[in-house]
Scaffold this motif. Structure first.
Motif, PDB file in Angstrom:
ATOM      1  N   TYR A  34     -25.607 106.820 -18.900  1.00 28.68           N
ATOM      2  CA  TYR A  34     -24.687 106.887 -20.029  1.00 28.68           C
ATOM      3  C   TYR A  34     -23.305 106.458 -19.550  1.00 28.68           C
ATOM      4  N   SER A  35     -22.844 105.304 -20.029  1.00 26.63           N
ATOM      5  CA  SER A  35     -21.592 104.734 -19.544  1.00 26.63           C
ATOM      6  C   SER A  35     -21.004 103.837 -20.631  1.00 26.63           C
ATOM      7  N   PRO A  36     -20.547 104.431 -21.739  1.00 26.93           N
ATOM      8  CA  PRO A  36     -20.073 103.623 -22.861  1.00 26.93           C
ATOM      9  C   PRO A  36     -18.807 102.848 -22.522  1.00 26.93           C
ATOM     10  N   PRO A  37     -18.624 101.646 -23.087  1.00 26.52           N
ATOM     11  CA  PRO A  37     -19.526 101.004 -24.053  1.00 26.52           C
ATOM     12  C   PRO A  37     -20.556 100.091 -23.402  1.00 26.52           C
ATOM     13  N   ALA A  38     -20.803 100.257 -22.093  1.00 29.38           N
ATOM     14  CA  ALA A  38     -21.784  99.416 -21.417  1.00 29.38           C
ATOM     15  C   ALA A  38     -23.208  99.850 -21.732  1.00 29.38           C
ATOM     16  N   SER A  39     -23.424 101.164 -21.744  1.00 32.60           N
ATOM     17  CA  SER A  39     -24.757 101.696 -22.035  1.00 32.60           C
ATOM     18  C   SER A  39     -24.618 103.092 -22.616  1.00 32.60           C
ATOM     19  N   MET A  40     -25.240 103.294 -23.775  1.00 30.83           N
ATOM     20  CA  MET A  40     -25.193 104.582 -24.444  1.00 30.83           C
ATOM     21  C   MET A  40     -26.332 104.633 -25.448  1.00 30.83           C
ATOM     22  N   GLU A  44     -32.311 107.062 -30.567  1.00 29.05           N
ATOM     23  CA  GLU A  44     -33.128 107.051 -29.356  1.00 29.05           C
ATOM     24  C   GLU A  44     -33.095 105.703 -28.648  1.00 29.05           C
ATOM     25  N   ARG A  45     -32.349 104.755 -29.165  1.00 31.70           N
ATOM     26  CA  ARG A  45     -32.298 103.411 -28.593  1.00 31.70           C
ATOM     27  C   ARG A  45     -31.072 103.260 -27.707  1.00 31.70           C
ATOM     28  N   VAL A  46     -31.263 102.683 -26.520  1.00 41.22           N
ATOM     29  CA  VAL A  46     -30.154 102.422 -25.610  1.00 41.22           C
ATOM     30  C   VAL A  46     -29.471 101.123 -26.044  1.00 41.22           C
ATOM     31  N   ILE A  47     -28.148 101.184 -26.220  1.00 42.61           N
ATOM     32  CA  ILE A  47     -27.363 100.025 -26.629  1.00 42.61           C
ATOM     33  C   ILE A  47     -26.194  99.858 -25.667  1.00 42.61           C
ATOM     34  N   THR A  51     -26.408  96.666 -21.797  1.00 42.21           N
ATOM     35  CA  THR A  51     -27.784  96.788 -22.285  1.00 42.21           C
ATOM     36  C   THR A  51     -28.184  95.571 -23.098  1.00 42.21           C
ATOM     37  N   ASP A  52     -27.301  95.122 -23.971  1.00 39.00           N
ATOM     38  CA  ASP A  52     -27.618  93.947 -24.797  1.00 39.00           C
ATOM     39  C   ASP A  52     -27.830  92.709 -23.930  1.00 39.00           C
ATOM     40  N   LYS A  53     -27.071  92.588 -22.850  1.00 36.46           N
ATOM     41  CA  LYS A  53     -27.286  91.466 -21.927  1.00 36.46           C
ATOM     42  C   LYS A  53     -28.668  91.549 -21.288  1.00 36.46           C
ATOM     43  N   GLY A 255     -22.431 112.690 -20.344  1.00 41.85           N
ATOM     44  CA  GLY A 255     -22.553 111.364 -19.762  1.00 41.85           C
ATOM     45  C   GLY A 255     -22.097 111.279 -18.329  1.00 41.85           C
ATOM     46  N   GLN A 256     -22.143 110.051 -17.805  1.00 47.65           N
ATOM     47  CA  GLN A 256     -21.806 109.808 -16.414  1.00 47.65           C
ATOM     48  C   GLN A 256     -20.561 108.960 -16.247  1.00 47.65           C
ATOM     49  N   GLY A 257     -19.855 108.681 -17.334  1.00 43.80           N
ATOM     50  CA  GLY A 257     -18.544 108.065 -17.185  1.00 43.80           C
ATOM     51  C   GLY A 257     -18.518 106.563 -17.282  1.00 43.80           C
ATOM     52  N   ILE A 258     -17.832 105.932 -16.342  1.00 46.40           N
ATOM     53  CA  ILE A 258     -17.449 104.542 -16.414  1.00 46.40           C
ATOM     54  C   ILE A 258     -18.419 103.706 -15.584  1.00 46.40           C
ATOM     55  N   PRO A 259     -18.724 102.455 -16.019  1.00 44.48           N
ATOM     56  CA  PRO A 259     -19.761 101.685 -15.348  1.00 44.48           C
ATOM     57  C   PRO A 259     -19.382 101.200 -13.958  1.00 44.48           C
TER      58      PRO A 259
END
Length: 261
Positions: A34-40, A44-47, A51-53, A255-259
């Motif tokens: 969990y590292s928004p906005p890279a992955s969140m 139930e879907r990871v976006i 993630t989109d890449k 979450g786990q913070g920053i990517p």
């Protein structure tokens, strides 16, 4: 007799063709944190832009996959231990080089020492931070980097505990990963309270895959990413989240913070 010889020859030829057939690409088990906005999560879907890449890479390379969002250490360990495992977004370091096959870079980032806005820090180089308590995320690349160089680190099991520790004076600095131009300070309500003090490393991050994954599969994924970079898809997917705002504070606490791990 002739018919029997022809039959045997046909069976042998068929066996040769079967042996020469390319190995089917494995279904990849991909993990992230969990590292928004890279992955969140969206339901139930990871976006997220990272993630989109990854999803676009898989689609272009015609590779089947699943994506699970886990705490970072579990996500990383899964890629190390599972023959079909990959993890993103992973910092490529000398210590990790032989542990994975690499797809990317998928993004770039900076390792930054963040401090309280009401303190007067005098840091020109990383060495100036020696003796200060630096909050890190247990098991990530920044923690390893600082620990191996003898800095006083105070690792947390959850990176989002570090801004709280900083504001409570339990640590002097927080070693975080930021994308250039990131709005993470504003999005989390830290603007005016926590400020960048020193950029101490610039890194690139990757989709890191278990060495058991065939080179041909890694090659297809890298070719797909190269095409995405050339045709503007990668930048378009990043811009999609430029104005993303975290809507669920509870998610940040879990979450786990920053990517850029």
């Amino acid at each position: 007799m002739v018919k029997q010889l022809l039959l045997v020859a046909g069976l042998l030829a068929g066996a040769d063709v079967q042996a020469a057939a390319p190995q089917a690409a494995p279904r990849l088990y991909i993990t992230t944190e969990y590292s928004p906005p890279a992955s969140m999560l969206d339901g139930e879907r990871v976006i997220g832009y990272s993630t989109d890449k990854v999803r676009e890479i898989m689609a272009r390379a015609s590779i089947s996959y699943s994506i699970d969002l886990l705490p970072w250490k579990r996500a990383y360990t899964a890629a190390v231990q599972r023959p079909n495992g990959c993890v993103y977004a992973t910092t490529r370091t000398p210590e990790r080089e032989q542990l994975f096959k690499w797809v990317g870079p998928t993004d770039e980032g900076e390792w930054v020492l963040l401090g309280r806005a009401d303190r007067a820090y005098q840091l020109s180089t990383l060495e100036d931070a020696r003796g200060l308590r630096i909050g890190t995320y247990n098991g990530d690349a920044r923690d390893d980097y600082l620990r191996s160089r003898g800095f006083q680190v105070d690792p947390a099991p959850n990176d989002m505990l570090n801004p709280q520790k900083l504001l409570m004076n339990r640590i002097d600095l927080w070693a975080a990963g930021l994308r250039p131009g990131s709005g993470v300070m504003e999005q989390n309500g830290w603007a005016g309270k926590i400020v960048p003090v020193l950029v101490f490393n610039r890194i690139k991050v990757y989709l890191a895959c278990n060495p058991a994954i065939p080179d041909a599969v890694i090659g297809k994924m890298n070719a797909a990413l190269d095409a995405m970079d050339r045709d503007g898809t990668s930048r378009r997917l990043e811009r999609k989240y430029d104005n993303w705002v975290q809507r669920k504070p509870a998610e940040a606490e879990a979450g786990q913070g920053i990517p850029a791990r």
